[in-house]
Design a protein around this motif. Structure first.
Motif, short mmCIF file in Angstrom:
data_model
loop_
_atom_site.label_atom_id
_atom_site.label_comp_id
_atom_site.label_asym_id
_atom_site.label_seq_id
_atom_site.Cartn_x
_atom_site.Cartn_y
_atom_site.Cartn_z
N UNK A 42 8.63 3.96 -4.64
CA UNK A 42 7.70 4.82 -3.93
C UNK A 42 6.50 3.99 -3.46
N UNK A 43 6.10 4.16 -2.21
CA UNK A 43 4.93 3.45 -1.68
C UNK A 43 3.68 4.01 -2.36
N UNK A 44 2.89 3.12 -2.96
CA UNK A 44 1.67 3.54 -3.67
C UNK A 44 0.49 3.50 -2.71
N UNK A 45 0.31 4.59 -2.00
CA UNK A 45 -0.77 4.67 -1.02
C UNK A 45 -2.14 4.69 -1.71
N UNK A 46 -3.13 4.13 -0.98
CA UNK A 46 -4.52 4.16 -1.44
C UNK A 46 -4.66 3.51 -2.82
N UNK A 47 -3.98 2.38 -3.01
CA UNK A 47 -3.84 1.79 -4.35
C UNK A 47 -5.09 1.10 -4.87
N UNK A 48 -6.17 1.07 -4.09
CA UNK A 48 -7.42 0.53 -4.62
C UNK A 48 -8.33 1.63 -5.14
N UNK A 49 -7.76 2.78 -5.40
CA UNK A 49 -8.47 3.90 -6.00
C UNK A 49 -7.67 4.42 -7.18
N UNK A 50 -8.34 4.87 -8.24
CA UNK A 50 -7.61 5.56 -9.31
C UNK A 50 -6.91 6.79 -8.72
N UNK A 51 -5.79 7.16 -9.29
CA UNK A 51 -5.02 8.28 -8.77
C UNK A 51 -5.85 9.55 -8.63
N UNK A 52 -6.80 9.74 -9.55
CA UNK A 52 -7.61 10.95 -9.54
C UNK A 52 -8.50 11.07 -8.32
N UNK A 106 -11.59 5.30 3.29
CA UNK A 106 -10.47 4.96 4.16
C UNK A 106 -9.21 4.56 3.41
N UNK A 107 -9.25 4.51 2.10
CA UNK A 107 -8.05 4.15 1.35
C UNK A 107 -7.60 2.73 1.61
N UNK A 108 -8.56 1.81 1.74
CA UNK A 108 -8.24 0.41 2.03
C UNK A 108 -7.37 -0.18 0.92
N UNK A 109 -6.38 -1.00 1.26
CA UNK A 109 -5.51 -1.58 0.22
C UNK A 109 -6.28 -2.46 -0.77
N UNK A 110 -5.81 -2.48 -1.99
CA UNK A 110 -6.38 -3.33 -3.03
C UNK A 110 -6.17 -4.80 -2.64
N UNK A 111 -7.15 -5.63 -2.93
CA UNK A 111 -7.07 -7.04 -2.56
C UNK A 111 -6.95 -7.89 -3.82
N UNK A 112 -5.74 -8.39 -4.07
CA UNK A 112 -5.49 -9.17 -5.28
C UNK A 112 -6.20 -10.50 -5.28
#
Length: 393
Positions: free
Chosen positions: A338-348, A252-258
């Motif tokens: 730029x909005x970094x979507x799906x940022x809790x996943x590596x770009x790949x 689901x591309x959940x946001x990263x949780x700092x």
């Protein structure tokens, strides 16, 4: 791209979810009608002496008063010998986990079932064993756990159930510990009561209000919430009560949780099915970032949502589902303009995120699948899934 399987009428087998955690420990209510092993499991479930700190038990993170889920808003729980070791994933509810099928790939190669959020536990006993010894959970050793039971108040009951010489073999004794916890979850109806307002509605014993009925319709509509695609809301072919999950996996591309300390390391990612806890699917890069679809039963009583506890409000979870890609700036950081979507996943692996099915198939600036009023109606419906013994916030 990885796609979910929508199951109907699958054969289900018994299971168990993780126990362990921190802080306050809820005490399960006394149960009757349980067999000897399950009664032992009930005691073990609340026995803080089985942790290295002596201050936590399974019930610490799986409080019966909160649907056998965590009772606080921390994204992940603390454990360890001193109670200061932060975990990596939010503590799941243990209710209705008896219905989860054994992990397998279906004939189309789609993963289904298994315990924990990545489905890695191969059996009930294997799952029960994990938190007792995990360094960030109860952080104990098998030897210490068996010794504590041997010296404790229910040692005689343990011998009666499993043999006079059971404590002579640590491996066998520990296996009986996890078996007992399993049987407690399988036999005690508090873990699977099926007595929510929605259950009564299906049985013709209760009526839903106007907002709840609207929410149910939106929940089911493929062009709106489309929630029932994975969170099945209809009875099974044999009349079984709906479980509100098909046990599939989704990204689901959940946001990263700092707030999770491990994320301070930019190289750290929890990739679900392909690691770091699960190792056997590490080469399946198409599965990276996928986590098991949870039941929505008792979802209105949850303190945190998603595997990384990145949300605390149910209404915000529903809004994220329908506005993730229409309004990405509300959920993700902006980097270099730029909005970094799906940022809790590596770009790949960001291409693995589900963007093809409603309501995730909308694009920037498009109308979300649900309006604010419709989101409120869906939440009203979700509140009808709360078990009768729980307060409904």
């Amino acid at each position: 791209m990885f796609h979910k399987l929508r199951l109907a009428g699958i054969v289900l087998t018994a299971s168990l979810a993780a126990c362990g955690g921190s802080d306050s420990a809820g005490q399960p209510a006394a149960s009757t009608g349980l067999n000897q092993a399950a009664l032992l499991g009930q005691k073990i479930f609340s026995d803080q002496s089985l942790s290295a700190s002596g201050k936590q038990s399974c019930a610490s993170c799986h409080d019966p008063a909160f649907g056998h889920a965590q009772n606080n808003g921390e994204p992940v729980q603390f454990g360890g010998p001193n109670g200061d070791a932060q975990g990596f994933r939010a503590a799941p509810s243990l209710r209705y986990r008896n219905e989860v099928p054994v992990f397998a790939f279906d004939k189309e190669g789609t993963p289904i079932g298994g315990q924990t959020r990545d489905g890695r536990a191969p059996s009930l006993a294997a799952q029960a064993a994990v938190p007792f010894v995990a360094p960030h959970e109860m952080a104990n050793t098998k030897e210490a756990i068996v010794a504590a039971i041997k010296a404790g108040p229910y040692a005689a009951q343990f011998r009666q159930a499993f043999g006079a010489a059971i404590f002579d073999d640590v491996e066998q004794a520990f296996a009986r510990v996890t078996f007992a916890v399993q049987q407690y979850q399988l036999e005690d109806p508090q873990f699977h009561p099926f007595d929510s307002k929605y259950d009564l509605f299906l049985a013709g014993k209760a009526s839903l209000g106007e907002a709840e009925l609207r929410g149910l319709a939106l929940f089911n509509r493929p062009d709106k919430g489309n929630c029932a695609a994975c969170h099945t809301s209809a009875r099974g072919a044999n009349g079984a009560a709906p479980l509100f999950t098909d046990f599939s996996f989704d990204n689901l591309g959940v946001p990263r949780n700092a707030a999770i300390k491990a994320t301070a390391n930019p190289a750290y990612f929890d990739l679900g099915l392909c690691g770091p806890d699960r190792l056997d699917l590490a080469v399946r890069l198409d599965l990276c970032g996928a986590f098991q679809v949870p039941t929505l039963r008792n979802v209105a009583t949850r303190k945190v949502f998603f595997h990384n506890g990145s949300f605390n409000q149910l209404s915000e979870v529903v809004r994220f589902y329908v506005q993730r890609d229409t309004n990405p700036g509300d959920w993700y950081p902006t980097v270099g303009g730029v909005v970094e979507k799906y940022n809790d996943l590596p770009a790949a692996y960001r291409g693995n995120v589900n963007t093809s099915e409603a309501p995730y198939d909308r694009r920037l600036g498009e109308q979300p699948a649900l309006s604010s009023a419709e989101i409120a109606d869906v939440v009203a419906f979700l509140r009808t899934l709360t078990d009768a013994d729980l307060s409904n916030p």
